[in-house]
Design a protein around this motif. Structure first.
Motif, PDB file in Angstrom:
ATOM      1  N   ASN A  46       0.840  -1.193   0.000  1.00 36.13           N
ATOM      2  CA  ASN A  46       0.000   0.000   0.000  1.00 36.13           C
ATOM      3  C   ASN A  46       0.877   1.246   0.000  1.00 36.13           C
ATOM      4  O   ASN A  46       1.806   1.367   0.815  1.00 36.13           O
ATOM      5  CB  ASN A  46      -0.928   0.005   1.206  1.00 36.13           C
ATOM      6  N   THR A  47       0.564   2.183  -0.915  1.00 29.66           N
ATOM      7  CA  THR A  47       1.385   3.384  -1.080  1.00 29.66           C
ATOM      8  C   THR A  47       0.489   4.585  -1.298  1.00 29.66           C
ATOM      9  O   THR A  47      -0.508   4.499  -2.033  1.00 29.66           O
ATOM     10  CB  THR A  47       2.340   3.234  -2.280  1.00 29.66           C
ATOM     11  N   VAL A  48       0.861   5.742  -0.663  1.00 34.36           N
ATOM     12  CA  VAL A  48       0.142   7.005  -0.856  1.00 34.36           C
ATOM     13  C   VAL A  48       1.117   8.009  -1.453  1.00 34.36           C
ATOM     14  O   VAL A  48       2.215   8.236  -0.918  1.00 34.36           O
ATOM     15  CB  VAL A  48      -0.418   7.540   0.478  1.00 34.36           C
ATOM     16  N   LEU A  49       0.728   8.628  -2.583  1.00 35.54           N
ATOM     17  CA  LEU A  49       1.524   9.671  -3.219  1.00 35.54           C
ATOM     18  C   LEU A  49       0.692  10.950  -3.242  1.00 35.54           C
ATOM     19  O   LEU A  49      -0.506  10.904  -3.544  1.00 35.54           O
ATOM     20  CB  LEU A  49       1.929   9.260  -4.633  1.00 35.54           C
ATOM     21  N   ASN A  50       1.340  12.077  -2.967  1.00 36.24           N
ATOM     22  CA  ASN A  50       0.612  13.346  -2.887  1.00 36.24           C
ATOM     23  C   ASN A  50       0.399  13.989  -4.248  1.00 36.24           C
ATOM     24  O   ASN A  50      -0.726  14.190  -4.693  1.00 36.24           O
ATOM     25  CB  ASN A  50       1.341  14.316  -1.959  1.00 36.24           C
ATOM     26  N   ASN A  51       1.487  14.356  -4.932  1.00 38.32           N
ATOM     27  CA  ASN A  51       1.410  15.082  -6.200  1.00 38.32           C
ATOM     28  C   ASN A  51       2.346  14.427  -7.218  1.00 38.32           C
ATOM     29  O   ASN A  51       3.374  14.983  -7.597  1.00 38.32           O
ATOM     30  CB  ASN A  51       1.798  16.555  -6.001  1.00 38.32           C
ATOM     31  N   PRO A  52       2.014  13.255  -7.705  1.00 37.68           N
ATOM     32  CA  PRO A  52       2.912  12.569  -8.631  1.00 37.68           C
ATOM     33  C   PRO A  52       2.893  13.217 -10.013  1.00 37.68           C
ATOM     34  O   PRO A  52       1.923  13.874 -10.405  1.00 37.68           O
ATOM     35  CB  PRO A  52       2.337  11.162  -8.679  1.00 37.68           C
ATOM     36  N   THR A  53       3.972  13.029 -10.738  1.00 40.87           N
ATOM     37  CA  THR A  53       4.052  13.459 -12.141  1.00 40.87           C
ATOM     38  C   THR A  53       4.536  12.271 -12.968  1.00 40.87           C
ATOM     39  O   THR A  53       5.199  11.362 -12.458  1.00 40.87           O
ATOM     40  CB  THR A  53       5.009  14.645 -12.307  1.00 40.87           C
ATOM     41  N   PHE A  54       4.213  12.328 -14.248  1.00 42.26           N
ATOM     42  CA  PHE A  54       4.493  11.194 -15.121  1.00 42.26           C
ATOM     43  C   PHE A  54       5.347  11.638 -16.297  1.00 42.26           C
ATOM     44  O   PHE A  54       5.077  12.668 -16.927  1.00 42.26           O
ATOM     45  CB  PHE A  54       3.189  10.585 -15.643  1.00 42.26           C
ATOM     46  N   GLY A  55       6.349  10.833 -16.599  1.00 40.29           N
ATOM     47  CA  GLY A  55       7.149  11.051 -17.791  1.00 40.29           C
ATOM     48  C   GLY A  55       6.512  10.399 -19.004  1.00 40.29           C
ATOM     49  O   GLY A  55       5.349   9.981 -18.974  1.00 40.29           O
ATOM     50  N   SER A  56       7.277  10.298 -20.064  1.00 45.89           N
ATOM     51  CA  SER A  56       6.779   9.696 -21.301  1.00 45.89           C
ATOM     52  C   SER A  56       7.012   8.192 -21.269  1.00 45.89           C
ATOM     53  O   SER A  56       8.077   7.719 -20.878  1.00 45.89           O
ATOM     54  CB  SER A  56       7.499  10.315 -22.507  1.00 45.89           C
ATOM     55  N   ASN A  57       5.980   7.447 -21.674  1.00 43.46           N
ATOM     56  CA  ASN A  57       6.072   5.992 -21.755  1.00 43.46           C
ATOM     57  C   ASN A  57       6.291   5.363 -20.378  1.00 43.46           C
ATOM     58  O   ASN A  57       6.918   4.313 -20.255  1.00 43.46           O
ATOM     59  CB  ASN A  57       7.181   5.570 -22.718  1.00 43.46           C
TER      60      ASN A  57
END
Length: 559
Positions: A46-57
């Motif tokens: 179980n994991t909580v992330l606040n403000n994640p961002t995503f790269g390409s692919n």
């Protein structure tokens, strides 16, 4: 057709899909984690992330039993591909907008929720794909401008608000057999979009088709009004389609086709007609709570119109209308037992996600002697598409799938079932497949039941008493031809010609189907015989016509 899966492949597939593989990173803990380019990030706890961002692919895999929770905003690169494999739980705690190109697969153990099931999600990526085998629960599901979307639902999709798409969105939306889609609010379509339902869709409110297409072979219930405005609005119903509101504003080029049951509260169709199947072997049934208004359109063919209560006739079914009727339009034929075809709401097929109807392969039964082939071809009762043209070797691809005996085979070059010499008597099965030549992934299968009979010899004695005629002409390789009624061939009574040999065969004209069809009608005679090399049988013409050719391949005693 039923399909059986062995336990081992099912067991193997479950565990291979239930695990995350090729993980570059596992269980990151940074609350503002950036999912790196071209990397698979796996979550097994179980994991909580606040403000994640995503790269390409980027690829995110959530294992079965694990929960990944996004507390606040998510960010990424416009139109960059992002992949989600959800075997566990993915929670978005608040409304979410995705600018990435999403590819989401929710497996049968997985689920996605947005805002506890009431949060809104807007999909603004250019190309998006969602496959759901588990549970997705959201408030409003919004497809943005100029998006190209594919949604394929096998599980439960609960939309507790509206399902919206912009007029420029192209969405292929399919609910598979066994799938359940529940929509509490309104939902819309666009001219470029298609809804295919083979399971169950329940809507608590209205539906704006806006020029799109619906193909229903399952159970489709609309609780509010259906607005058919738009230049090309189309509804094709082969299952049970129920509208408890009103159907309104259909232009003259709209299509409302019914081959199952269409249950309508009220219909004010504008200039659109309700159409039925072209074949009299089928019948569409329309059940009306109230009279309908259709103007001066043509209704039918092969439709039955019935009021849910009271009498059913032209006066009670129509109001402010002057329709014309095509063939076999009836009123409550079930009450008089005069229906030309039964009600069918489980047609047994599902359209492709783009709306293409599948081919229709129909089971066959043949009785064939060993060393022979079927008199007909398996495509004779098949169709290129459901209700479409007959299947031929030019519009479908024919292949053998399986056979219960290797001596029973399908000749895929001509469509005949072939039985090898020496095949023991019994019942056998062969499964074949047809796929559209124009769309090779659009396929259907059927089963051929083949009965091999034992030999049925003829024991009737020849007529040798009374007035018998000598046979004056003979061909022999045994060197014993002589004149006289008691010598050969005269001793063989009652024939015009006698042929004998212990080492030679008797070969008659060998013609293909095409060559047989080319025999001039004036030359055809009753009793004419040829060997048909296409059908691999001795053919006898029984009446001197082009349709009189019959394969003589069953040993018996014809009178």
């Amino acid at each position: 057709m039923r399909k059986f899966l062995s336990l081992f492949p099912l067991f193997f597939c479950y565990f291979s899909y239930a695990q995350c593989t090729n993980c570059g990173v596992t269980n990151p803990t940074d609350p503002n984690y950036h999912f790196p380019d071209n990397t698979t990030v796996c979550f097994t706890t179980n994991t909580v992330l606040n403000n994640p961002t995503f790269g390409s692919n980027s690829k995110i895999c959530i294992a079965s039993g694990a929960t990944l929770e996004f507390q606040n905003n998510v960010g990424g690169v416009n139109n960059a591909p992002v992949f989600f494999e959800v075997h566990g739980t993915l929670n978005f705690n608040q409304a979410t907008t995705s600018v990435a190109d999403l590819d989401i697969h929710v497996y049968n153990t997985g689920n996605i929720t947005v805002g506890g099931g009431n949060g809104n999600i807007t999909i603004d990526g250019q190309v998006n794909k969602i496959v759901n085998e588990g549970l997705i629960e959201v408030g409003v599901l919004q497809f943005g401008d100029n998006t190209n979307n594919t949604v394929d639902n096998f599980g439960n999709l609960n939309i507790n608000g509206n399902l919206n798409m912009s007029s420029s969105a192209v969405t292929l939306f399919k609910n598979e057999g066994g799938g359940l889609i529940s929509i509490t609010g309104n939902y819309t379509n666009s001219e470029q979009s298609v809804y295919v339902n083979c399971g169950t869709i329940v809507s608590g409110s209205g539906f704006n088709i806006n020029g799109g297409k619906i193909i229903n072979t399952g159970f489709f219930t609309v609780g509010g009004d259906i607005n058919l405005s738009g230049n090309t609005s189309e509804i094709y119903n082969y299952g049970l389609f129920t509208s408890t509101g009103n159907m309104n504003n259909a232009p003259s080029d709209a299509v409302i086709y019914n081959e199952g049951e269409l249950a309508i509260n009220q219909f004010q169709g504008g200039n659109a007609a309700i159409q039925g199947p072209s074949s009299s072997s089928k019948k569409g049934y329309v059940v009306l709570q109230n009279p309908i208004q259709v103007g001066n359109v043509a209704i039918g063919p092969n439709l039955d119109l019935r009021r849910a209560s009271g009498a059913s006739d032209a006066g009670t079914v129509f109001m402010n209308s002057n329709p014309t009727f095509l063939t076999n339009v009836t009123y409550d034929c079930a009450s008089t037992g005069t229906c030309s075809a039964p009600l069918v709401i489980n047609p047994g097929f599902c359209a492709a996600i783009n709306g293409d109807l599948p081919p229709m392969a129909v089971d066959d039964t043949y009785t064939i002697a060993p060393g022979s082939s079927s008199t007909g071809i398996v495509l004779d009762n098949d169709f290129e598409t459901f209700g479409g043209p007959q299947a031929t070797l030019s519009n479908v691809i024919l292949s053998q799938v399986s056979t219960s005996n290797p001596n029973i085979t399908l000749n895929t070059s001509d469509g005949h079932i072939q039985v090898a010499p020496g095949t023991p008597p019994g019942n056998y099965t062969l499964v074949y497949q047809i796929c559209q030549t124009a769309s090779p992934s659009n396929c259907d299968t059927a089963t051929v039941t083949v009965t091999i009979q034992g030999a049925v010899p003829c024991y009737k004695p020849a007529v040798t008493s009374g007035t018998v005629l000598s046979s004056d002409f003979g061909i022999t390789s045994l060197g014993r031809a002589q004149n006289g009624a008691n010598n050969w061939p005269g001793v063989r009574k009652g024939a015009w010609a006698v042929v004998e040999s212990k080492t030679k065969g008797f070969v008659i004209n060998r013609l293909t189907d095409v060559q047989v069809a080319g025999i001039p009608a004036a030359d055809l005679k009753e009793g004419m015989m040829i060997y048909n090399t296409t059908q691999n049988c001795l053919q006898v013409n029984i009446d001197g016509t082009a349709t009189g050719w019959k394969c003589f391949n069953t040993q018996t005693c014809p009178d």
